[in-house]
Each structure stands twice: as C-alpha cells, then as structure tokens.
Design a protein around this motif. Sequence first.
Motif, short mmCIF file in Angstrom:
data_model
loop_
_atom_site.label_atom_id
_atom_site.label_comp_id
_atom_site.label_asym_id
_atom_site.label_seq_id
_atom_site.Cartn_x
_atom_site.Cartn_y
_atom_site.Cartn_z
N GLU A 48 -2.75 -3.12 -2.59
CA GLU A 48 -2.58 -3.71 -3.92
C GLU A 48 -1.98 -5.10 -3.82
O GLU A 48 -0.98 -5.30 -3.10
N PHE A 49 -2.55 -6.04 -4.55
CA PHE A 49 -2.03 -7.41 -4.58
C PHE A 49 -0.64 -7.43 -5.21
O PHE A 49 -0.39 -6.78 -6.22
N GLN B 196 0.85 -1.19 0.00
CA GLN B 196 0.00 0.00 0.00
C GLN B 196 0.88 1.24 0.00
O GLN B 196 1.70 1.43 0.92
N ALA B 197 0.72 2.05 -1.03
CA ALA B 197 1.43 3.32 -1.13
C ALA B 197 0.56 4.41 -0.50
O ALA B 197 -0.66 4.26 -0.42
N PRO B 198 1.15 5.51 -0.06
CA PRO B 198 0.37 6.58 0.56
C PRO B 198 -0.74 7.07 -0.35
O PRO B 198 -0.52 7.34 -1.53
N THR C 111 -6.83 -12.06 -5.56
CA THR C 111 -6.18 -10.75 -5.47
C THR C 111 -7.01 -9.77 -4.64
O THR C 111 -6.62 -8.61 -4.49
N ASN C 112 -8.16 -10.25 -4.11
CA ASN C 112 -9.06 -9.38 -3.34
C ASN C 112 -8.64 -9.37 -1.87
O ASN C 112 -8.70 -10.41 -1.20
N VAL D 134 4.14 0.19 1.99
CA VAL D 134 4.15 -0.72 3.12
C VAL D 134 3.71 -2.09 2.61
O VAL D 134 2.67 -2.21 1.97
N TYR D 135 4.52 -3.09 2.89
CA TYR D 135 4.25 -4.45 2.43
C TYR D 135 3.64 -5.27 3.58
O TYR D 135 4.21 -5.31 4.67
N TYR D 136 2.50 -5.89 3.30
CA TYR D 136 1.78 -6.68 4.28
C TYR D 136 1.68 -8.13 3.82
O TYR D 136 1.48 -8.39 2.63
#
Length: 125
Positions: A46-47, A39-41, A107-108, A93-95
């Motif tokens: 995003e998958f 997720q970018a600011p 991808t959801n 940020v990578y989750y």
Amino acid sequence: QVQLVESGGGLVEAGDSLSLSCAASSRVLRLYSMAWFRQAPGKDREFVAAITSITSRTSYADSVKGRFTISRDYSKSTLYLQLNSLKAEDTGVYYCGANPNKDSTTTNPTDYNTWGRGTQVTVSS
C-alpha cells in the motif's frame, strides 16, 4: 546498482511516534523519485508517501495525511518517514522504493524498480 536499506521500525503503542530511515546514495536521492509503501499480513503493498527528486513535491495517502511526513537529507544520503499519532492499522512492513521517473509521486508499486527489504512497524492498541 541501486541499494536501499530501511531501519527504525519497532513495537510501539497507539499514539506514539517513530522515525523510519532508508539509506541510499545521494546520487539515487537526486535522480529518483522516492516513496514509502507498507504491507500488512495478507494484504497488498500500500502506498504511504512519495517525494519527487526535482521539486521535492510530496504526496500522501489519505490515511496518513497530517500524521506522517516524508523527507530526505542529501548530506546523509537518507530518506525519512516520520510517523506520528500511530494507530493499530498502521502496523505492517514498511518499504522504501525508488522510481526512475524524477518527477512522479505515483501510488502504483510497479512503477518503482528498486526496493529495500523493509522494516517492521507494530502498533499495539
């Protein structure tokens, strides 16, 4: 209760590599399909990549295909994401997430019911 803890992020230059880790129990890795999102600011989550628990089938976003590799090590109870040839647009940020469907590379993000707190990846151009 499923717990996921990401690590390995950092500040790198374009073209560099990073290896991200997601610590989980071996039971989780065997019973859940796992994925990495980012997720970018100001943007939605995003998958990035996913791996199923039964067949180890993998799936990647087109934007990372050929550069990123998802894998897991049951003996270390860890999910990995190898990031090569990094670009500025990979910043975020990578989750890691866990999906109770054992054979899914969806991808959801709403299909994943457990998330870690994330690790920051910043790529300077």
